[in-house]
Design a protein around this motif. Sequence first.
Motif, short mmCIF file in Angstrom:
data_model
loop_
_atom_site.label_atom_id
_atom_site.label_comp_id
_atom_site.label_asym_id
_atom_site.label_seq_id
_atom_site.Cartn_x
_atom_site.Cartn_y
_atom_site.Cartn_z
N VAL A 116 44.51 45.69 44.07
CA VAL A 116 43.32 46.49 44.39
C VAL A 116 42.58 45.89 45.58
CG1 VAL A 116 41.06 47.24 43.54
CG2 VAL A 116 43.04 47.37 42.04
N ARG A 117 42.45 44.55 45.57
CA ARG A 117 41.76 43.88 46.67
C ARG A 117 42.52 44.05 47.99
NH1 ARG A 117 39.80 38.10 44.04
NH2 ARG A 117 38.20 38.96 42.65
N GLU A 118 43.84 43.98 47.92
CA GLU A 118 44.64 44.13 49.12
C GLU A 118 44.50 45.53 49.69
OE1 GLU A 118 47.32 43.31 52.22
OE2 GLU A 118 46.08 42.05 50.92
N GLU A 119 44.50 46.52 48.81
CA GLU A 119 44.32 47.90 49.26
C GLU A 119 42.94 48.08 49.88
OE1 GLU A 119 45.64 51.65 50.04
OE2 GLU A 119 46.79 50.01 49.13
N TYR A 120 41.93 47.47 49.22
CA TYR A 120 40.57 47.57 49.75
C TYR A 120 40.46 46.86 51.11
CZ TYR A 120 35.54 46.82 50.17
OH TYR A 120 34.25 46.79 50.63
N PHE A 124 39.38 48.53 54.47
CA PHE A 124 38.18 48.01 55.12
C PHE A 124 38.47 47.62 56.58
CE2 PHE A 124 35.60 44.23 56.22
CZ PHE A 124 34.36 44.85 56.27
N MET A 125 39.59 46.93 56.80
CA MET A 125 39.94 46.52 58.15
C MET A 125 40.18 47.74 59.04
SD MET A 125 39.64 43.32 58.24
CE MET A 125 40.33 43.03 59.86
N GLY A 126 40.83 48.76 58.45
CA GLY A 126 41.04 49.98 59.21
C GLY A 126 39.74 50.65 59.58
N ASN A 127 38.81 50.66 58.65
CA ASN A 127 37.50 51.28 58.90
C ASN A 127 36.71 50.50 59.95
OD1 ASN A 127 37.72 53.46 57.14
ND2 ASN A 127 37.06 52.25 55.39
#
Length: 361
Positions: A116-120, A124-127
């Motif tokens: 979940v953290r990796e997906e977030y 987040f980095m993409g955003n």
Amino acid sequence: MAKQFKRSYKFAIKTSLYITLFLSVVLAGFAHFTNGFIAGPFFAFVLITYFTCFFILQYRVEHFIYKRIKKIYDNVALLESTTIKPSQVTTDMATLTREVEKFTKDKKLEIETLKVREEYRKEFMGNVSHELKTPLFTVQGYILTLLDGAMKDKAVRKKYLQRASKGVERLIYIVRDLDMITKLETGDLHLEKEDFNIVELIESSFDLLEMKASKKNISLTFDIDYEEPIWVYGDRDRIQQVLTNLIVNSIKYGKEDGTTEISIENLIKNKVIVRVTDNGEGIIKENLPRVFERFYRVDKSGSRKEGGSGLGLSIVKHIIEAHDEKIYVESVFGVGSEFSFTLEKSKNIPEIDAEIKAAKS
């Protein structure tokens, strides 16, 4: 540090007992049929057989089965040495099974959390990159155009520099909001709590945003006339930031000729709840759980026509939680949204009222 060895005697005791009983029955039957049964030697044989079997079996368990069990413990410890406390290595299979099952459950939960953290993190980095590259490329484009010769034209030079300046301001806005969220999450942002009149603070926020609301002809109003002050306890500046962000959000996504209404209600004996309600676009039910995430936007098209850093609601949530309070959101798509948060009532209302009266007199 070597683990202490905890012996389990159940296997050796039971197995020795079974062997001893078997041999005793065989010996007793043999003695009975040969008329040579003597009680003393028979019981001596039973005891000798039992203890001999016990020590042999226990030795075998400790030096053979134990080695395999210890290897399992060592493998588990290698996987996560920080969470496995130094403990006794046991030959009790039931205890070992429970520990391995517990370890497996913990690891499964940890793996799911990491996913979940990796997906977030990826999102987040993409955003972040998406939010930053737009103003960066804008500034770069105007500067390169000026360097290519456009700066010789005074009118063009001024216009492009002004647009580049707006791009830099947006970058500063995003970085400032990111810095604030980081401080809120790490606890580095100190709250200076005091008693203040929430009604007066809301009126102040209305005054600051009146011109912004007038562009869409949106009315900023209370649900009723609050003739008496309502005293609360918190960080005045941070709560004003909460109100400003929520009102700005309602203006951005509000309808033309719409309304943003704020109400203050008693929740429990020592709490009030402040509601910010609009009749704007509303939010789809599936998006409600994520509206307070950093950079999360309901509009998946990526349009930035409304501006902002995409961090406003996330900052609101962190400020309210830093006050140990709660924030809620309710929305119906196409009808409007309501954001509400709780605040602690002031405990010094009599003293405050006395000071006000004294100042007026």
